[in-house]
Design a protein around this motif. Structure first.
Motif, mmCIF file in Angstrom:
data_model
loop_
_atom_site.group_PDB
_atom_site.id
_atom_site.type_symbol
_atom_site.label_atom_id
_atom_site.label_comp_id
_atom_site.label_asym_id
_atom_site.label_seq_id
_atom_site.Cartn_x
_atom_site.Cartn_y
_atom_site.Cartn_z
ATOM 1 N N PHE A 64 0.827 -1.205 0.000
ATOM 2 C CA PHE A 64 0.000 0.000 0.000
ATOM 3 C C PHE A 64 0.864 1.258 0.000
ATOM 4 C CE2 PHE A 64 -2.345 3.224 2.546
ATOM 5 C CZ PHE A 64 -3.307 3.535 1.602
ATOM 6 N N VAL A 65 1.895 1.285 0.830
ATOM 7 C CA VAL A 65 2.792 2.445 0.886
ATOM 8 C C VAL A 65 3.478 2.651 -0.469
ATOM 9 C CG1 VAL A 65 4.942 3.319 1.908
ATOM 10 C CG2 VAL A 65 3.139 2.397 3.377
ATOM 11 N N SER A 66 3.885 1.571 -1.114
ATOM 12 C CA SER A 66 4.524 1.660 -2.425
ATOM 13 C C SER A 66 3.569 2.241 -3.470
ATOM 14 C CB SER A 66 5.009 0.274 -2.852
ATOM 15 O OG SER A 66 5.555 0.325 -4.149
ATOM 16 N N ILE A 67 2.332 1.742 -3.489
ATOM 17 C CA ILE A 67 1.335 2.248 -4.437
ATOM 18 C C ILE A 67 1.015 3.711 -4.143
ATOM 19 C CG2 ILE A 67 -1.113 2.063 -5.085
ATOM 20 C CD1 ILE A 67 -0.775 -1.010 -4.709
ATOM 21 N N LEU A 68 0.884 4.048 -2.870
ATOM 22 C CA LEU A 68 0.589 5.427 -2.479
ATOM 23 C C LEU A 68 1.718 6.360 -2.919
ATOM 24 C CD1 LEU A 68 -1.651 6.979 -1.064
ATOM 25 C CD2 LEU A 68 -0.466 6.570 1.106
ATOM 26 N N ASN A 69 2.961 5.942 -2.733
ATOM 27 C CA ASN A 69 4.101 6.753 -3.188
ATOM 28 C C ASN A 69 4.082 6.955 -4.700
ATOM 29 O OD1 ASN A 69 5.400 7.484 -0.781
ATOM 30 N ND2 ASN A 69 6.416 5.501 -0.647
ATOM 31 N N ASP A 70 3.731 5.905 -5.452
ATOM 32 C CA ASP A 70 3.618 6.038 -6.911
ATOM 33 C C ASP A 70 2.570 7.090 -7.280
ATOM 34 O OD1 ASP A 70 5.495 4.035 -7.183
ATOM 35 O OD2 ASP A 70 4.051 2.485 -7.776
ATOM 36 N N HIS A 71 1.448 7.071 -6.592
ATOM 37 C CA HIS A 71 0.375 8.024 -6.884
ATOM 38 C C HIS A 71 0.757 9.447 -6.471
ATOM 39 C CE1 HIS A 71 -3.001 5.659 -8.477
ATOM 40 N NE2 HIS A 71 -2.380 4.658 -7.878
ATOM 41 N N ILE A 72 1.488 9.587 -5.385
ATOM 42 C CA ILE A 72 1.954 10.912 -4.973
ATOM 43 C C ILE A 72 2.907 11.477 -6.022
ATOM 44 C CG2 ILE A 72 3.388 12.163 -3.301
ATOM 45 C CD1 ILE A 72 2.143 10.294 -1.130
ATOM 46 N N GLU A 73 3.838 10.659 -6.496
ATOM 47 C CA GLU A 73 4.769 11.107 -7.539
ATOM 48 C C GLU A 73 4.017 11.518 -8.797
ATOM 49 O OE1 GLU A 73 7.849 8.219 -8.281
ATOM 50 O OE2 GLU A 73 8.353 8.109 -6.139
ATOM 51 N N SER A 74 3.046 10.722 -9.205
ATOM 52 C CA SER A 74 2.252 11.028 -10.393
ATOM 53 C C SER A 74 1.483 12.338 -10.217
ATOM 54 C CB SER A 74 1.293 9.870 -10.665
ATOM 55 O OG SER A 74 0.444 10.162 -11.739
ATOM 56 N N PHE A 75 0.859 12.517 -9.067
ATOM 57 C CA PHE A 75 0.119 13.746 -8.764
ATOM 58 C C PHE A 75 1.045 14.963 -8.821
ATOM 59 C CE2 PHE A 75 -1.247 17.025 -5.833
ATOM 60 C CZ PHE A 75 -2.597 17.170 -6.110
ATOM 61 N N GLU A 76 2.222 14.842 -8.207
ATOM 62 C CA GLU A 76 3.147 15.978 -8.152
ATOM 63 C C GLU A 76 3.731 16.325 -9.520
ATOM 64 O OE1 GLU A 76 4.664 16.119 -3.560
ATOM 65 O OE2 GLU A 76 5.836 14.871 -4.932
ATOM 66 N N LYS A 77 3.855 15.353 -10.403
ATOM 67 C CA LYS A 77 4.324 15.647 -11.762
ATOM 68 C C LYS A 77 3.360 16.585 -12.473
ATOM 69 C CE LYS A 77 7.036 11.509 -12.631
ATOM 70 N NZ LYS A 77 7.096 10.209 -13.287
ATOM 71 N N VAL A 78 2.077 16.407 -12.239
ATOM 72 C CA VAL A 78 1.043 17.212 -12.884
ATOM 73 C C VAL A 78 0.769 18.506 -12.116
ATOM 74 C CG1 VAL A 78 -1.406 17.265 -13.544
ATOM 75 C CG2 VAL A 78 -0.052 15.193 -13.924
ATOM 76 N N ASN A 79 0.729 18.427 -10.789
ATOM 77 C CA ASN A 79 0.261 19.543 -9.972
ATOM 78 C C ASN A 79 1.335 20.261 -9.167
ATOM 79 O OD1 ASN A 79 -2.759 19.144 -10.322
ATOM 80 N ND2 ASN A 79 -2.107 17.115 -9.682
ATOM 81 N N GLY A 80 2.565 19.790 -9.221
ATOM 82 C CA GLY A 80 3.628 20.379 -8.415
ATOM 83 C C GLY A 80 3.704 19.720 -7.048
#
Length: 102
Positions: A64-80
């Motif tokens: 879960f932590v790994s998937i959450l980190n992937d989603h945070i990275e993806s979000f930050e690429k788009v939104n800063g």
């Protein structure tokens, strides 16, 4: 862990789909499980309420932590970068109970 619920045709009832607001998380663990309590702390309310408790195996927590980190990275690429005043110290975490055996 599954990221896409369409694979399994998961059912999502209305009450769950509405979601629950949480502005505090309490994490506890034993040798065999992690307990994550999502809490809603509101001004003027003397006793914050746990809104949801999720119990996970250590293996599922790590995934879960790994998937959450992937989603945070993806979000930050788009939104800063996500700027937050919340630190690890603002979250509550501890061990609980005797050492469990399976």
């Amino acid at each position: 862990m599954i990221e896409n619920d369409e694979q399994f045709g998961l059912e999502l009832d209305e009450a769950v789909a509405d979601g629950t607001f949480s502005n505090m998380v309490i994490v506890n663990h034993s040798d065999t499980e992690f307990v994550v309590d999502f809490v809603n702390v509101m001004p003027g309310v003397p006793k914050p309420k746990v809104k949801s408790r999720i119990i996970l195996t250590p293996q599922h927590v790590k995934a879960f932590v790994s998937i959450l980190n992937d989603h945070i990275e993806s979000f930050e690429k788009v939104n800063g970068e996500i700027k937050s005043k919340v630190s690890r110290e603002d979250l509550i975490h501890s061990n609980f109970g005797p050492k469990g055996e399976a």
